[in-house]
Design a protein around this motif. Structure first.
Motif, short mmCIF file in Angstrom:
data_model
loop_
_atom_site.label_atom_id
_atom_site.label_comp_id
_atom_site.label_asym_id
_atom_site.label_seq_id
_atom_site.Cartn_x
_atom_site.Cartn_y
_atom_site.Cartn_z
N MET A 62 0.84 -1.20 0.00
CA MET A 62 0.00 0.00 0.00
C MET A 62 0.88 1.26 0.00
SD MET A 62 -3.24 0.51 2.52
CE MET A 62 -2.81 1.94 3.50
N HIS A 63 1.60 1.45 -1.10
CA HIS A 63 2.50 2.60 -1.20
C HIS A 63 2.26 3.34 -2.52
CE1 HIS A 63 5.02 0.17 -3.88
NE2 HIS A 63 4.93 -0.80 -2.97
N ASN A 64 2.78 4.55 -2.57
CA ASN A 64 2.50 5.45 -3.70
C ASN A 64 2.93 4.90 -5.05
OD1 ASN A 64 1.26 7.31 -2.06
ND2 ASN A 64 3.14 8.45 -1.68
N GLU A 65 4.03 4.16 -5.10
CA GLU A 65 4.47 3.59 -6.38
C GLU A 65 3.42 2.62 -6.91
OE1 GLU A 65 8.09 0.85 -8.00
OE2 GLU A 65 8.61 2.48 -6.64
N ASN A 66 2.87 1.78 -6.04
CA ASN A 66 1.81 0.88 -6.48
C ASN A 66 0.54 1.63 -6.83
OD1 ASN A 66 2.95 -1.62 -6.60
ND2 ASN A 66 2.01 -2.42 -4.75
N LYS A 78 -5.01 -2.11 0.24
CA LYS A 78 -5.82 -1.20 1.05
C LYS A 78 -6.98 -1.96 1.71
CE LYS A 78 -8.22 2.37 -0.70
NZ LYS A 78 -8.51 3.66 -1.35
N ARG A 79 -7.61 -2.87 0.97
CA ARG A 79 -8.67 -3.70 1.56
C ARG A 79 -8.12 -4.55 2.70
NH1 ARG A 79 -10.47 -4.22 -3.70
NH2 ARG A 79 -9.48 -6.24 -3.99
N THR A 80 -6.93 -5.11 2.50
CA THR A 80 -6.30 -5.90 3.55
C THR A 80 -6.04 -5.03 4.78
OG1 THR A 80 -5.24 -7.33 1.92
CG2 THR A 80 -4.31 -7.34 4.14
N PHE A 81 -5.56 -3.81 4.57
CA PHE A 81 -5.31 -2.90 5.69
C PHE A 81 -6.60 -2.58 6.43
CE2 PHE A 81 -4.20 1.34 7.51
CZ PHE A 81 -3.27 0.87 8.42
N HIS A 82 -7.70 -2.43 5.70
CA HIS A 82 -9.00 -2.23 6.34
C HIS A 82 -9.34 -3.41 7.25
CE1 HIS A 82 -10.86 1.44 4.81
NE2 HIS A 82 -10.33 1.19 3.63
N HIS A 83 -9.07 -4.64 6.77
CA HIS A 83 -9.31 -5.83 7.58
C HIS A 83 -8.46 -5.81 8.85
CE1 HIS A 83 -11.97 -7.81 4.80
NE2 HIS A 83 -11.07 -7.80 3.83
N LEU A 123 -8.81 7.30 11.52
CA LEU A 123 -7.92 6.88 10.46
C LEU A 123 -8.52 7.14 9.07
CD1 LEU A 123 -5.24 5.48 9.93
CD2 LEU A 123 -6.45 3.30 10.01
N SER A 124 -7.75 7.82 8.25
CA SER A 124 -8.09 7.99 6.84
C SER A 124 -7.12 7.11 6.05
CB SER A 124 -7.94 9.45 6.42
OG SER A 124 -8.16 9.57 5.04
N VAL A 125 -7.57 5.92 5.69
CA VAL A 125 -6.71 4.93 5.06
C VAL A 125 -6.09 5.46 3.77
CG1 VAL A 125 -6.68 2.63 4.01
CG2 VAL A 125 -7.92 3.02 6.14
N ASP A 126 -6.80 6.32 3.04
CA ASP A 126 -6.26 6.86 1.79
C ASP A 126 -5.01 7.69 1.99
OD1 ASP A 126 -8.21 5.68 0.15
OD2 ASP A 126 -9.61 7.31 0.54
#
Length: 140
Positions: A62-66, A78-83, A123-126
């Motif tokens: 979940m980084h800017n390059e991706n 990002k979905r995984t991080f939400h989990h 938390l704002s995941v974005d």
């Protein structure tokens, strides 16, 4: 070589040896005791160190390059991080915190390259970018 995601708590966690269908599990997956001791001494203030296993794309994707070059993998991470965040909201006592450190096995003693302090209820995941050698303090 494997990338692993360490997690530290202020309380012991009962390890389940059986495979589960949970999106997030706490266990010892790749590391040995010495690796966890290095992470605890070098990076964590919490006394109990484990690993996180997730079923989706690793959160270190979940980084800017991706975000630019592999948006599909970024969105999956990002979905995984939400989990992970949903799990921690239920698992961590209110007011407590955990620490997360991501690195390649064998690089536990190296300096972290990024440090984040995150509040689960604000938390704002974005706005979160997670890379390898990222140290996170996550408070519930």
């Amino acid at each position: 070589m494997s990338m692993t995601t360490y997690i530290g708590f202020n309380f012991p966690v009962e390890i389940q040896d059986d495979y589960t269908e949970n999106e997030v599990d706490i266990n010892y997956f790749f590391s040995v005791k010495e690796n966890r001791q290095i992470v605890q001494a070098k990076h964590f203030t919490t006394p109990y160190v484990y690993e996180i296993e997730t079923k989706g794309e690793p959160i270190w994707q979940m980084h800017n390059e991706n975000k630019v070059y592999s948006p599909h993998n970024y969105e999956k991470a990002k979905r995984t991080f939400h989990h992970v965040c949903d799990f921690l909201k239920k698992f961590l006592p209110k007011g407590d915190y955990c620490e997360i450190y991501i690195c390649w096995i064998g690089e536990e003693g190296e300096e972290h390259e990024k440090k984040l302090a995150l509040l689960l209820d604000q938390l704002s995941v974005d706005e979160v970018e997670i890379v390898e050698k990222c140290l996170m303090m996550v408070r519930n």
